[in-house]
Design a protein around this motif. Structure first.
Motif, PDB file in Angstrom:
ATOM      1  N   SER A 177      10.599 -44.771  47.898  1.00  0.00           N
ATOM      2  CA  SER A 177      10.839 -43.509  48.594  1.00  0.00           C
ATOM      3  C   SER A 177       9.832 -43.317  49.719  1.00  0.00           C
ATOM      4  O   SER A 177      10.166 -42.821  50.784  1.00  0.00           O
ATOM      5  CB  SER A 177      10.780 -42.356  47.601  1.00  0.00           C
ATOM      6  OG  SER A 177       9.506 -41.797  47.558  1.00  0.00           O
ATOM      7  N   LEU A 230      17.016 -35.806  42.096  1.00  0.00           N
ATOM      8  CA  LEU A 230      15.938 -35.504  41.148  1.00  0.00           C
ATOM      9  C   LEU A 230      15.989 -34.041  40.732  1.00  0.00           C
ATOM     10  O   LEU A 230      15.827 -33.715  39.556  1.00  0.00           O
ATOM     11  CB  LEU A 230      14.578 -35.821  41.776  1.00  0.00           C
ATOM     12  CG  LEU A 230      14.198 -37.294  41.818  1.00  0.00           C
ATOM     13  CD1 LEU A 230      12.826 -37.479  42.452  1.00  0.00           C
ATOM     14  CD2 LEU A 230      14.202 -37.889  40.414  1.00  0.00           C
ATOM     15  N   ASN A 231      16.208 -33.153  41.707  1.00  0.00           N
ATOM     16  CA  ASN A 231      16.294 -31.734  41.376  1.00  0.00           C
ATOM     17  C   ASN A 231      17.445 -31.466  40.421  1.00  0.00           C
ATOM     18  O   ASN A 231      17.306 -30.713  39.468  1.00  0.00           O
ATOM     19  CB  ASN A 231      16.474 -30.896  42.646  1.00  0.00           C
ATOM     20  CG  ASN A 231      15.154 -30.637  43.328  1.00  0.00           C
ATOM     21  OD1 ASN A 231      14.105 -30.664  42.675  1.00  0.00           O
ATOM     22  ND2 ASN A 231      15.183 -30.398  44.619  1.00  0.00           N
ATOM     23  N   ARG A 253      17.833 -38.474  47.433  1.00  0.00           N
ATOM     24  CA  ARG A 253      16.993 -38.813  46.293  1.00  0.00           C
ATOM     25  C   ARG A 253      16.348 -37.551  45.744  1.00  0.00           C
ATOM     26  O   ARG A 253      16.360 -37.292  44.541  1.00  0.00           O
ATOM     27  CB  ARG A 253      15.907 -39.794  46.716  1.00  0.00           C
ATOM     28  CG  ARG A 253      15.111 -40.378  45.582  1.00  0.00           C
ATOM     29  CD  ARG A 253      13.929 -41.162  46.109  1.00  0.00           C
ATOM     30  NE  ARG A 253      12.780 -40.308  46.267  1.00  0.00           N
ATOM     31  CZ  ARG A 253      11.819 -40.176  45.365  1.00  0.00           C
ATOM     32  NH1 ARG A 253      11.871 -40.871  44.264  1.00  0.00           N
ATOM     33  NH2 ARG A 253      10.827 -39.355  45.548  1.00  0.00           N
ATOM     34  N   GLU A 254      15.801 -36.777  46.666  1.00  0.00           N
ATOM     35  CA  GLU A 254      15.128 -35.548  46.257  1.00  0.00           C
ATOM     36  C   GLU A 254      16.101 -34.604  45.553  1.00  0.00           C
ATOM     37  O   GLU A 254      15.789 -34.032  44.522  1.00  0.00           O
ATOM     38  CB  GLU A 254      14.513 -34.885  47.485  1.00  0.00           C
ATOM     39  CG  GLU A 254      13.839 -33.582  47.225  1.00  0.00           C
ATOM     40  CD  GLU A 254      12.622 -33.726  46.326  1.00  0.00           C
ATOM     41  OE1 GLU A 254      12.168 -32.704  45.822  1.00  0.00           O
ATOM     42  OE2 GLU A 254      12.153 -34.860  46.111  1.00  0.00           O
ATOM     43  N   GLN A 310      16.561 -40.513  51.417  1.00  0.00           N
ATOM     44  CA  GLN A 310      15.389 -39.786  50.982  1.00  0.00           C
ATOM     45  C   GLN A 310      15.757 -38.349  50.594  1.00  0.00           C
ATOM     46  O   GLN A 310      15.348 -37.824  49.570  1.00  0.00           O
ATOM     47  CB  GLN A 310      14.385 -39.812  52.131  1.00  0.00           C
ATOM     48  CG  GLN A 310      13.124 -39.077  51.896  1.00  0.00           C
ATOM     49  CD  GLN A 310      12.361 -39.675  50.752  1.00  0.00           C
ATOM     50  OE1 GLN A 310      12.654 -40.784  50.294  1.00  0.00           O
ATOM     51  NE2 GLN A 310      11.415 -38.935  50.252  1.00  0.00           N
ATOM     52  N   LEU A 311      16.579 -37.752  51.454  1.00  0.00           N
ATOM     53  CA  LEU A 311      17.044 -36.390  51.219  1.00  0.00           C
ATOM     54  C   LEU A 311      17.843 -36.314  49.921  1.00  0.00           C
ATOM     55  O   LEU A 311      17.650 -35.418  49.093  1.00  0.00           O
ATOM     56  CB  LEU A 311      17.943 -36.000  52.395  1.00  0.00           C
ATOM     57  CG  LEU A 311      18.150 -34.539  52.707  1.00  0.00           C
ATOM     58  CD1 LEU A 311      16.848 -33.954  53.176  1.00  0.00           C
ATOM     59  CD2 LEU A 311      19.199 -34.402  53.790  1.00  0.00           C
TER      60      LEU A 311
END
Lengths: 587, 333, 311
Positions: free
Chosen positions: B155, B220-221, B216-217, B213-214
């Motif tokens: 990441s 995760l949330n 991925r975040e 990246q966006l």
């Protein structure tokens, strides 16, 4: 029948049988034990309530039963059986087959516990898709059936809506429907009513009670003894990862053996006369390490370090001296807001009240009743569309902001979320210094050396008066516990030496025992300083305990008002009566 | 008298109200688009007047061309430069509204023709790049959320690649590797699929890093959210949780940003078309900028603005489709 | 201009808004009991710490190169030595030589000055414009906010470097215009961030608390809004420098900024492309330094943002 057979029978009958459950989390090389030797047993049609405060390990216990404790968790037990499954020996696939089919889980808030992007119908159907071979049309038929069972009106319409489109009560029912779609013999309900209004909470509890009577075993997890006492057969009190007391509900509530249980019961404000302490006297409190920051996760048990506070035996001396002058008076307040689709919504509708000096006016109502808008009107943060507010007999709401500003020091506020009310750049000292200098022009903090010393003394004095050690002055609120934050918020509100405090749900985010401490503190401060409180809460018990006068709000109006004792003993309005009936209490 | 009854009572006109909301939303968006186009045209028109020197001279090949006064006067008349400024402005707006962008100073052909020649090639390049970037991003997001040291390192690298690797260098390196070194793919973008591979990769890799990246975040949330706990407790598998619940939530921010991403791809096409000597709108624009062929610059910029606005509205529409919550609120974000 | 170039404008995707322990003693199920993800967070934090150090070191080195290039190399960046043309990277010429025998390493070192200068200047221009627009919209009355928002929408219709290209069309190519052009092109993105930052601070609980304490709007602006916005602005500026370096190099690459034989990374890369099949080092090293500079600024900017959030 031999004794052994009897044991075997009862063992087969249990829907949940846990013995000596231990859960530890690894972080790096260290390992923290969060559940330590827990034993639970639930038979069909029984409800066991697991009661504890945040961080006690009750949720981890629940998740371990489902095999969902998480990646870093090490779970061990002498026995961990759900029905006929031995959870610890099951593989992933078998665990998945068990979840949903043999045990259902209901979490706190359906708004986020159901996928907000999917319709509730699909969420419920998922359980059927995963565990049965029903065709899609059979599934949707069953979905409607379950929704009807949990008391959702017009299920065919609701099934097509998403959690965000349903009211709090309806979506909680939908969440329960998704958990019981396959009629599991065990239902784990983790704080199932915490986010709900009192009357809705009552409905959900009734639903759980019905499921219980139909033979479902229920593990009810809650921080609230009063809620639990409504339906629990057995109560287990948990703190610090251990069960300190377990037994039949009536016995645990009526004759608590463990000190912690007694403290919890004592902390429940409902029915406790005004002016009595809810928390043990400060000297008996053992302060935990003050260095444990809140960011490490919930603390085992909130117990803020409190230096001895002198309890005034003289009672309401100030009151007598102050006579019965009016601190704040509202006449015919109305306020409406424009909704998203341009329609105006009347949020506060013809509200009048009188707050007498040195007394507490409790404003109670459910969410959306207009309590917070009333608070903002009282604080002069928003102007009423109609009606007036007077502060100590002088005009307040009609003042222009420039004229009102110098008077603002007379009325302070504390909020439900103290953290959000602090500038994130500031530590406690800076917060208090700012509040102390706020009324004195633009001079800012400490000009002269003498001024600085005086300021430091004032800060120490403030911290002392709210029972915080002066060592905390250098911390940022982020690194304080919830109770400590609320104390800092109170200290800030006290700094300009106000006459009135508007307390908007000041204890709603706190654990019961911390709530008790904060309520006690507010009580003491009122007596010492002759403060007047406009005390807003959704919690009838808290309001009853704190208020001299009560105003019940519904739909923007005050439907009933009067001396606290009268209103609670003989409610005149139908809504008040319903609210009182729904309010959970220890029984 | 309860809130519940009230809710039932107002439900009947709900559908009509939803339709009204959608209509009002659409009307606002179209009006906004028209306004932006008008403002863009105005900005460009008056901005261009700031160019030092005589536009007629520019038409005839710049100050070096030593045009005769007669020729200058003729050019002025031909291009309407002898009219008052405001008249010229109204003329310009009228012409733009009918899709007439005038004549290229350098090429002496209608600008509309010049644009049409390049538009198709550039749209293919950008649309394919966007699709490839999305595929990469989804794969990356799903893979990088498996946890562990590697994923967190990935990441970090993604973040840096997305922000710091310029297209012109990436394209050059790809040419060095696959054309000069391995000889697999043409260095010059020839028509056909092989010629498209390197330009598309050049555009897609940084964008994929950013979108990935966006996503991925947000994966995760979503994996942290209570509704995934509910899903697991229902017996859903980890894969199911990811595909049914997390991915959809993860897609939301990426969808919202796809309009922006498309715009940056079009602008990136200027570089990539230069690096790979690929015909298209970007190269047309660049050469027009270099020789100050004003009508072509205006035309290309207007077309790009139009495409950008259309794509933005399309992503907003996709947003509302993917996230029903947006449909309940008012028109604005 | 690269598909990436706008990326840093957007709120950081990493780290998330998860405030640690927001609400120490809150009720409700302890969704995050001790352990679990906390260890992961610490690992990421530790991980970033080392990249932060590397980023700072690289920037420091580039700063030395920009201020005193002669400390790093004794050769003349423009000195021609036709006999040495196209020397591959070797002990004598670390990065090789170009078609005129100029030492690439020396030219890359000297190129740091113009690249950093353009980066800083363009970011400065962009941020000043953005602060003006953003605070007008964030602090002004609703009408002003509406107007500024429409203006930003119009500017956003020139995606990426288009605004810069338009500006260069008007004012002609060159280092100065391309710097201003990059500044202009980045301003709308920053303005929108600053506006929403100010708006969210204005709507926060501590502004209301300050009002209740009797603070005047001017005092609230000075004591709360300004410092809280400034902290974010510093991180934004660091990120912006990285982005501006990339954009400015792109303009030079396109022949609209610095022009060969000037020692500027974008221009060097552009000039080297002619010889791409015989001398890879002509394009590789200048580009690699653009990446290095932009990457280290990005890493630092991101970690600054993270720290602001985690305080």
């Amino acid at each position: 029948m031999s004794e052994r057979d009897a044991v075997a029978m009862s063992e087969r009958a249990a829907v949940l049988d846990v013995r000596n459950l231990r859960v530890a989390f690894r972080s790096g090389r260290a390992s923290t034990t969060v559940v330590d030797g827990v034993g639970l047993r639930i038979e069909p049609g029984q409800c066991l309530a697991l009661v504890g405060e945040s961080g006690s390990g009750k949720s981890v216990t629940a998740r371990s039963i489902l095999g969902l404790a998480g990646d870093g968790a090490r779970v061990s037990a002498d026995r961990l059986r759900v029905g006929s499954h031995d959870v610890l020996t099951l593989g992933n696939r078998q665990l998945r087959a068990m979840r949903g089919a043999d045990v259902g889980l209901v979490l706190q808030d359906a708004l986020v516990s159901l996928d907000p992007l999917r319709t509730v119908g699909r969420e419920i159907a998922d359980a059927l898709r995963l565990h049965t071979r029903l065709t899609p049309s059979e599934r949707s038929a069953r979905v409607l059936q379950v929704l009807a069972e949990v008391g959702v009106p017009e299920p065919h319409l609701r099934a097509r809506q998403r959690s965000g489109e349903l009211s709090g009560g309806l979506r909680q029912r939908a969440l329960i429907a998704s958990a019981i779609a396959l009629e599991p013999s065990l239902l784990i309900a983790d704080e199932p009513t915490t986010a709900l209004d009192t009357t809705v909470q009552e409905q959900i509890l009734r639903l759980l009670e019905r499921l219980k009577s139909e033979g479902t075993g229920i593990l009810l997890i809650s921080h609230d003894l009063a809620v639990v006492s409504r339906i629990a057969d057995t109560i287990a009190v948990m703190t610090d990862g251990r069960i300190v007391e377990q037994g039949p509900a009536a016995q645990v509530l009526g004759d608590p053996q463990h000190d912690y249980t007694r403290r919890l019961i004592r902390a429940v404000p409902a029915g406790r006369p005004r002016g009595t302490r809810l928390a043990p006297t400060p000297s008996t409190l053992v302060p935990t390490s003050p260095t444990a920051p809140a960011s490490k996760g919930p603390e085992p048990l909130e117990s803020d370090a409190i230096p001895a506070v002198s309890v005034l035996s003289t009672g309401f001396v100030h009151l007598a001296a102050a006579g019965r002058t009016v601190a704040l008076e509202a006449r015919g307040l109305s306020k409406s807001y424009r909704g998203p689709d341009a329609s105006r919504r009347l949020v506060v509708d013809d509200v009048s009240f009188v707050l007498e000096r040195g007394r507490t006016l409790g404003l109670v109502g459910e969410s959306g009743s207009g309590k917070t808008t009333t608070a903002r009107l009282a604080l002069g943060l928003t102007a009423p569309d109609a009606g007036t507010l007077t502060l100590g007999g002088a005009p307040w709401s009609i003042l222009r902001e420039r004229l009102r500003r110098p008077e603002r020091r007379r009325i302070g506020a504390i909020y439900q979320d103290p953290l959000g009310s602090f500038d994130p750049r500031w530590n406690v000292r800076e917060i208090l210094a700012d509040a102390l200098t706020s009324g004195r022009g633009a001079s800012g903090v400490g000009g002269s050396v003498g001024g600085r010393a005086a300021l430091a003394r004032s800060i120490a004095g403030l911290l002392d008066s709210v029972g915080l050690a002066s060592a905390l002055a250098d911390r940022r609120p982020l690194h304080l516990s919830g109770g400590q934050r609320q104390r800092v918020a109170i200290a800030r509100a006290l700094a300009p030496d106000p006459e009135i405090l508007v307390c908007d749900e000041p204890v709603s985010a706190l654990d019961v025992s911390v709530q008790a401490q904060v309520l006690d503190l507010l009580d003491e401060l009122q007596r010492e300083r002759g403060l007047s409180y406009l005390f807003i809460s959704h919690d009838l018990g808290v309001v009853q305990h704190m208020s001299d006068t009560v105003a019940v709000m519904f739909d923007g109006r005050i439907v009933e008002t009067g001396p606290s004792a009268d209103v609670f003993a003989r409610p005149a309005h139908e809504y008040t009566r319903r609210l009182l009936e729904a309010a959970p209490r220890l029984r | 008298m309860t809130a519940l009854h009230a809710a039932t009572a107002v439900r009947a006109p709900r559908r009509r109200r939803a339709a009204g909301r959608a209509l009002r939303w659409a009307a606002t968006r179209v009006a906004g688009a028209v306004f932006v186009l008008w403002a863009v045209a105005t900005l460009i028109f008056f901005g261009i007047r700031l160019i030092p020197g005589d536009p007629a001279e520019a038409i005839l090949g710049g100050p070096g061309s030593r045009a005769t006064p007669e020729a200058l006067a003729q050019a002025r008349a031909e291009f309407g430069l002898d009219q008052p400024l405001f008249t010229q402005y109204l003329h310009e707006l009228g012409r733009l509204a009918t899709g007439d962008f005038g004549t290229s100073y350098a090429l002496k052909v209608p600008v509309g023709q010049v644009i049409l020649d390049g538009l198709g090639s550039t749209l293919i390049l950008t649309v394919v790049s966007l699709a490839v970037a999305w595929l990469f991003a989804i794969a990356l997001a799903l893979w990088a959320t498996r946890g562990g040291r590697v994923a967190s390192a990935v990441s970090t690298v993604l973040e840096i690649v997305a922000a710091a690797v310029p297209n012109f260098w990436l394209g050059t390196i790809l040419i060095l590797l696959f054309s000069v070194g391995l000889g697999w793919l043409p260095a010059i973008s020839t028509p056909g699929i092989p010629g498209l591979v390197l330009p598309v990769l050049t555009l897609a890799i940084p964008l994929a890093g950013f979108l990935g990246q966006l996503m991925r975040e947000s994966v995760l949330n979503a994996l942290d959210a209570p509704f995934t706990v509910s899903a697991r407790a229902r017996g859903e598998s980890e894969t199911g949780v990811r595909l049914i619940h997390a991915l959809r939530h993860a897609a939301l921010p990426a969808i919202s940003l796809s309009g922006w991403a498309f715009g940056s791809l079009i602008s990136g096409a200027v570089v990539v078309e230069t690096v790979f000597a690929r015909p298209g709108l970007g190269r047309t624009l660049l050469s027009a900028v270099l020789i100050r062929d004003v009508p072509v610059v205006i035309g290309v910029v207007m077309v790009v603005a139009l495409v950008y606005i259309v794509v933005t509205i399309a992503t907003d529409l996709a947003d509302r489709f993917a996230d029903p919550r947006l449909r309940q609120k008012g028109g604005d974000r | 201009m690269s598909g990436s170039a706008g990326a840093p404008l957007l709120p950081s995707p990493v780290g998330g808004e998860r405030r640690p322990g927001a609400g120490g003693g809150e009720r409700g199920p302890g969704l995050r009991e001790p352990g679990g993800r906390a260890s992961g967070a610490r690992r990421i934090l530790g991980h970033l710490h080392s990249t932060e150090i590397v980023g700072a070191l690289v920037l420091l080195l580039l700063l030395v190169a920009a201020l005193a290039p002669s400390l790093l190399t004794a050769t003349d960046p423009l000195g021609i030595a036709p006999a040495d043309a196209f020397t591959p990277p070797s002990p004598g010429h670390w990065f090789g030589t170009d078609e005129s025998g100029r030492d690439i390493f020396t030219r890359v070192v000297y190129g740091a000055r113009s690249s950093l200068l353009i980066g800083v200047a363009a970011t400065g221009i962009g941020l000043v414009l953005a602060v003006i627009l953003g605070s007008l919209a964030g602090l002004g009355p609703r009408g002003v906010d509406f107007g500024v928002n429409r203006l930003l929408e119009v500017l956003f219709a020139f995606p990426g470097l288009l605004l810069a290209l338009l500006f260069i069309t008007i004012f002609g190519p060159g280092v100065a215009t391309s710097t201003i052009a990059v500044g202009l092109a980045t301003a709308p993105g920053y303005a929108r961030i600053i506006r929403s930052e100010i708006r969210s601070i204005r709507g926060s609980g501590y502004i209301e608390a300050a009002t209740v304490l009797g603070r005047s709007p001017a005092q609230i602006f000075r004591r709360h809004i300004l410092p809280n916005v400034a902290a974010g602005l510093f991180a934004l500026a660091t990120l912006g420098i990285g982005q501006a370096i990339v954009w400015a190099a792109a303009l030079s690459f396109l022949g609209l900024g610095a022009v060969p034989p000037a020692a500027e990374w974008g221009a060097m890369l552009s000039a080297g492309r002619t010889y791409i099949s015989v001398a890879w080092w002509l394009t590789f090293f200048p580009g690699a330094f653009v990446v290095l500079a932009a990457a280290s600024a990005t890493v630092l900017g991101r970690s600054l943002q993270r720290r602001n959030r985690e305080r």
